[in-house]
Design an enzyme around this catalytic site. Structure first.
Site, short mmCIF file in Angstrom:
data_model
loop_
_atom_site.label_atom_id
_atom_site.label_comp_id
_atom_site.label_asym_id
_atom_site.label_seq_id
_atom_site.Cartn_x
_atom_site.Cartn_y
_atom_site.Cartn_z
N ASP B 207 0.98 -1.19 0.17
CA ASP B 207 0.36 0.04 0.44
C ASP B 207 1.11 1.53 -0.09
O ASP B 207 1.66 1.24 0.35
CB ASP B 207 -0.40 -0.11 0.93
CG ASP B 207 -2.27 0.30 1.22
OD1 ASP B 207 -2.46 0.49 -0.21
OD2 ASP B 207 -2.91 0.66 2.21
N ASP B 562 -8.95 -3.60 1.85
CA ASP B 562 -7.75 -4.78 1.85
C ASP B 562 -7.62 -6.24 2.30
O ASP B 562 -6.88 -6.74 1.85
CB ASP B 562 -6.21 -4.42 2.39
CG ASP B 562 -5.64 -3.06 1.71
OD1 ASP B 562 -5.75 -2.26 0.39
OD2 ASP B 562 -5.52 -1.56 2.89
#
Lengths: 303, 864
Positions: B207, B562
């Site tokens: 990320d 996520d």
């Protein structure tokens, strides 16, 4: 090598067992090319040769530290110790797990193996090379000091022949009075020590002679004791002490004695225990030191 | 708050149904997926869904087809930060975007971990080897005439010898140990086996926000007097790094404007906290500018400099930012000659259009084409760096027109908004965390691909990627970010839009249109990849693509979006501070300090585990040969049994145990982070080379040592090696009391048993001794032990423990009888020593050759 940019090597696998055994594409057998097999073989041959050399070298060095006449450890405080065991013959090599002497009076074939075994066992006494006649007090006690010139005493089987335990009489098997050879285990450096005159065990008191190892056989259990009957010892006083101590020399004649079972019952199994008697022989049932067990079974029924 | 049947009602979130009209105001949590029909400055925080840290403005207009992108949607469970609005519920519960993510999360699994696969593989190999050896011996001993029972006993003995009993303990020990070590380095390991997975990771999908970056807008550059300057940053001690420009002239004006034209302020007077960490009110860019101003003005010396400065210029009027004007302005007193100052900031092109002059070192200059060109260049440059740019302008209001006390009217502007003096640009970015660049570099040198997957804009993503070297500076980047029409069919590397470059940036919208083949091609061929504007399902898609490519994928993430990817990944890493509970739940590991650099530690630890397990297995397996060969020689050569089952057990479950486990504590070798990650298909935990080397090299040496001791003891007691050959049957005959040795002495059974016991003890002891040598060489796979050192105290004590244990086994009265051992003489115990030295020397030479000729024949044959 930024971000794993290095190209991965193209790896070619064998797909499945078949290709593992022989892969035509890569020319490999069992996952290797012939060149690779050659290299690996050469490598292992050299490797193992060197390793074997190292191993043999180590052993040879150890061997070099040893005496060729006596082992490093013998006698008191070692594993073999100073308490001899007792052995008996005929013990059949063909049937090693059995200590049973079993034969049928009606069938000569049944005792033939025992006679053959005894013949073979006693044949070494016929070889008198390098031995000497020991008469009177002459004995083996100086052998060790004599070194290579040592000539051990000769053991004569004449006594046995006289007592009816000769090869000609098939060691009494034919008559159902089998003679069994008793011997004391050879231990380097061991000689019998005499009992004090008044402490001779009662079993052998009548036969005991200083310098000898007296023998006494009896049934193992009470039942056997009833059945065992009369036993004759040849020679009477047991194993002669003049052949001791044992040393590692060519054609050493191990002294033996025989016990003849005169009145064995027929068709009954008798468990026999023979003990050797000298001051320095201890009897230990569990480790079977100083004594021996065997079984006798004489048949007379037609088979 | 919902409106049903025209009436306001307060109902619980669970009771909200489709079609409800909900009223939302700041501080609320959105109760369902809601389409906005009315809004007043409504801003929501979608960060848990998209990872975007910016508050997003919501308005009734539909701006995009994608429900996550469009401005008129508010998602379930997101927070409303500012403003009020109304909307119609269109989805509730499991049907909401958030609900679907939860569903996906619970559906995907990552399958068994690599380490458990490896262990399974290992068990299979060992099982096969043990079975083959044992059954061969069984058959041979049956043929050679043993009875069934003793043949079975020997088969079991060989089986026992072949099974490495200590491995389970070693695996657990090394995993636990590592988890403990990781905890100290701020990694919380939820699943023990995950640590090793990290070590074999070949791709990290990271990320951006919060992991690679600080998740904190910071002023990075400013443009004044026609030049771009790098802004001073806040150092660790809270003082600025470097002095920066003197706050005078054009720059001084810019700073004045930046300081005044702001609705942001520090929350508390916590001046002892470094400026960067102080809490502020207002949005991220304002906070960034505020902190920058504070930093520049205070120079770390005078706290609250901004507040003091602002007191000199009291605010009289303020026009907040709105999306139509695209600027905000405020008017302050305190200008020269008691004048008012109008300060304004906003979208740069808009601010420039409102200005007629521009502040330079020589005073205001009229804006001409040249200045416009300079402006455009600076604007493009800063934008190209992924930075958010704001323009600043001011106007000293003439005191005759606007005397002190003049009433400015917000509703009907009675102040000029044109002919301003343009001051410059300030640009901000969420900067990379310190250390991330180094960490990324470490990963790359360890052969791990670092891929950025972010919900952020491609330009910003690319800029950060370049800063942290996920994409190298100055290389060609293929951009798949234009919203052009969907490509026809499948594209391959080097054709169509997939240019032959190292790097690629892929926009989420494009990703959606790509075929699977194209994605696979991207994943396989580009080494520097950035995925921008990705949605949760796409992150999952990316992970799957990499897994199809044979990679072991680690995924970092913090948002709810996520979670599916974290679950799908071979190892999911959640953020401890910024992470949502959902993501933590789905992850295998949690970075407590949110720092990407911790992952590198994890990778190293994971590799250490794998290495050390290998070493431990190599160590344990080696002794098998020394344990099996006595049985084979017993059966094949008829030697009196050189080693007993009991002794095998004493080695495998006694003396070997601690050293085997202690290898888990072994320090890494120095190349651990320089070699590529292992290829799960080839680099197995246990491979043929390991077995061959352990068995055929060291194992054979150990066996020779054992046999040497055996023959040594036998020789000393009168049995020469050549006479032992085939003596087995006589020897084992319980009734035979007249077995002659090489010196003609006759041995009764009991003495023979004693002698054999002492042989067993001798064999056992020499095995213990050569296992010392083996332990030394198992410490490293490549390095010399001299470089590796002897710092593993667990192992050192383990070595001593083997000595103590064998002494206990052999010399404790009573115990040695139970264990069927005998005390040995001093000379006998030393026989194994030369072999231990030989093993050590042999392996040092081998490793030396491997170091000198990597990839050479020795390497190919023996490097495990």
């Amino acid at each position: 090598m930024a971000n794993g940019r290095a190209k991965k090597e193209e790896v070619d696998y064998d797909h499945g067992w078949k290709e593992f055994l022989y892969n035509k594409r890569r020319g490999t057998c069992l996952g290797r090319t012939s060149k690779s097999w050659f290299q690996i073989t050469v490598f292992y041959i050299i490797f193992y040769a060197l390793l074997a050399a190292f191993w043999v070298g180590c052993l040879a060095i150890f061997l070099g530290t040893l005496d060729d006449k006596v082992p490093r450890f013998y006698g008191k405080g070692t594993i073999i110790g100073i308490n001899p065991g007792v052995g008996y013959q005929p013990w059949l090599k063909e049937n090693p797990d059995s200590t049973l002497i079993k034969f049928n009076l009606k069938n000569p074939e049944s005792w033939k193996p025992y006679v053959d075994q005894l013949d073979g066992y006693l044949s070494k006494y016929k070889n008198t090379n390098g031995t000497r006649e020991c008469v009177g007090d002459d004995n083996n006690s100086n052998l060790l000091a004599d070194g290579s010139a040592a000539r051990p005493c000769r053991f004569s089987l004449a006594d046995f022949d006289k007592a009816g335990c000769s090869a000609a009489k098939q060691y009494g098997f034919k008559e159902g009075k089998p003679c069994v050879v008793l011997s004391l285990n050879r231990l380097i450096g061991w000689s019998p020590v005499d009992f004090a005159p008044n402490s001779v065990p009662e079993q052998v008191r009548d036969r005991y002679k200083n310098g000898s190892i007296a023998l006494h056989c009896d049934g193992t259990n009470n039942v056997d004791k009833e059945h065992i009957g009369k036993t004759t010892y040849v020679p009477k006083e047991g194993i002669s002490g003049k052949f001791y101590p044992y040393i590692f020399v060519d054609n050493y004649h191990q002294p033996i004695a025989m016990v003849r079972f005169e009145t064995l019952p027929r068709n009954k199994l008798v468990l026999v225990e023979c003990r050797a008697y000298a001051l320095n022989i201890e009897h230990d049932i569990t480790s079977r030191l100083g004594l021996v067990h065997f079984e006798l079974f004489v048949q007379d029924k037609k088979e | 708050m919902v409106i049903r049947d025209g009436q306001y009602r307060d109902i619980r979130v669970e009771e909200v149904v489709l079609g409800d009209l909900v009223c939302i105001s700041f501080g609320d949590k959105v109760p369902a997926d809601v389409r906005v029909i009315e809004s007043k400055g409504l801003k929501v925080d979608n960060s848990s869904l998209t990872g975007e840290s910016e508050p997003l403005l919501r308005a009734p207009e539909c701006t995009h087809d994608n429900p996550l992108e469009t401005k008129n949607m508010m998602m379930f469970s997101t927070n409303v930060l500012e403003g009020t609005g109304r909307g119609i519920v269109i989805r509730t519960g499991d049907n909401t975007v958030m609900g679907r993510i939860a569903a996906i999360t619970s559906q995907v699994t990552s399958g068994p971990t690599p380490i458990s696969l490896e262990i399974r593989h290992f068990i299979r190999i060992i099982g096969t080897v043990a079975f083959i050896v044992a059954s061969t011996c069984f058959i041979v001993s049956m043929i050679s005439g043993s009875d069934l029972l003793s043949a079975l006993v020997f088969m079991m003995g060989i089986f026992v010898a072949n099974v490495p009993e200590g491995i389970t303990a070693t695996v657990t020990a090394s995993l636990t140990l590592t988890a403990k070590k990781m905890r100290k380095k701020h990694c919380l390991v939820k699943k023990l086996e995950a640590v090793e997975t990290l070590g074999s990771t070949s791709t990290i999908c990271s990320d951006k926000t919060g992991t690679l970056t600080q998740n904190r807008m910071t002023v990075a550059h400013f443009w004044a007097r026609g030049e771009i300057f790098e802004a001073v940053m806040c150092g660790e001690d809270g003082k600025p790094t470097g002095r920066g420009l003197p706050v005078t002239g054009a720059y001084g004006d810019l700073m004045r404007c930046a300081t005044l034209c702001s609705r942001s302020d520090f929350k508390e007077d916590d001046t002892d906290v470094p400026v960067q960490k102080r809490e502020t009110v207002g949005d991220a860019s304002e906070a960034a500018i505020l902190k920058y101003c504070e930093l520049v003005r205070s120079q770390g010396v005078t706290p609250n400099a901004v507040r003091e400065y602002r007191e000199g210029y009291p605010k009289v009027m303020e026009q907040p930012f709105n999306s139509i004007n695209k600027y905000q302005l405020s008017i302050h007193t305190g200008g020269p000659n008691n004048s008012h100052i109008l300060v304004l900031k906003g979208a740069p092109e808009r601010v420039l259009a409102m200005s007629t002059t521009m502040s330079t070192e020589e005073g205001p200059k009229p804006i001409d084409d040249n200045i416009r060109k300079q402006f455009q260049k600076a604007y493009d440059d800063l934008g190209g760096m992924g930075e958010r740019v704001l323009g600043f302008a001011e106007l000293i209001l003439p005191p005759d027109q606007f005397p002190p006390g003049f009433a400015f009217d917000l509703e009907n502007p009675n102040y000029p908004t044109a002919g301003l003096n343009f001051l410059g640009l300030i640009s901000m970015i969420d900067p990379p965390r310190p250390g991330v660049r180094m960490a990324v570099h470490l990963c790359q040198s360890a052969g791990i691909k670092v891929v950025m997957v972010t919900g952020d804009h491609p330009i910003t993503a690319q800029a950060i990627a370049k800063q942290v070297h996920i994409i190298d500076n100055g290389i060609d980047v293929t951009l798949l970010i234009d919203d052009t029409d969907a490509p026809a069919g499948e594209e391959l590397y080097g054709t169509g839009r997939l240019k032959k470059t190292e790097a690629i940036v892929v926009h989420g919208e494009q990703l959606k249109k790509l075929s699977e083949t194209t994605l696979d091609s991207i994943v396989a061929n580009y080494h520097q990849v950035v995925f921008a504007r990705t949605s949760p399902t796409q992150k999952l898609q990316i992970v799957e693509a990499y897994q199809r490519n044979g990679q072991i994928v680690a995924v970092t993430g913090d948002g709810v979006n996520d979670a599916p990817a974290l679950r799908k990944a071979d190892i999911g890493i959640a953020m401890g501070i910024a992470g949502t509970d959902v993501s933590k739940q789905a992850a295998d590991m949690i970075l407590l300090n949110d720092n990407f650099a911790s992952i590198v530690t994890g990778v190293e630890e994971g590799r250490i585990i794998f290495d050390n397990l290998k070493k431990s297995i190599a160590y344990v397996l080696t002794s098998n040969i020394g344990e099996v060969t006595p049985f084979i020689s017993y059966v094949v050569f008829g030697l009196p049994l050189p080693m007993s089952l009991m002794s095998i057990l004493l080695i495998d479950m006694g003396t070997d145990l601690w050293p085997a486990i202690s290898l888990a504590y072994e320090l890494p070798e120095n190349d651990i982070m320089e070699r590529p990650p292992r290829d799960a298909k080839i680099d197995k935990l246990v491979n043929a080379r390991l077995i061959l080397f352990s068995y055929m090299h060291i194992g054979v040496m150990q066996a020779t040592a054992g046999f040497c001791t055996y023959f040594f003891i036998m020789m000393q007691n009168g049995f020469m090696p050549w006479d032992l050959w085939g003596l087995r049957e006589q020897w084992d005959n319980k009734d035979l009391d007249t077995v002659a040795d090489s010196f003609g002495q006759e041995w009764c059974y009991e003495s023979r048993r004693q002698l054999l016991r002492s042989c067993h003890s001798g064999f056992f002891l020499s095995m213990v001794m050569v296992q010392w040598g083996d332990l030394f060489i198992s410490k490293t796979r490549k390095n010399s032990m001299v470089t590796q050192g002897m710092n593993n105290m667990v192992m050192n004590t383990g070595m001593i423990s083997t000595v103590v244990l064998s002494c206990i086994f052999l010399y404790t009265p009573g115990l040695y009888n139970i264990l069927a051992q005998t005390p040995l003489r001093m000379t006998t115990t030393m026989v194994g020593l030369p072999f231990a030295v030989l093993i050590y020397m042999y392996d040092e030479v081998r490793k030396c050759i491997i170091r000198r000729h990597p990839g050479g024949i020795v390497y190919r044959l023996t490097n495990y």
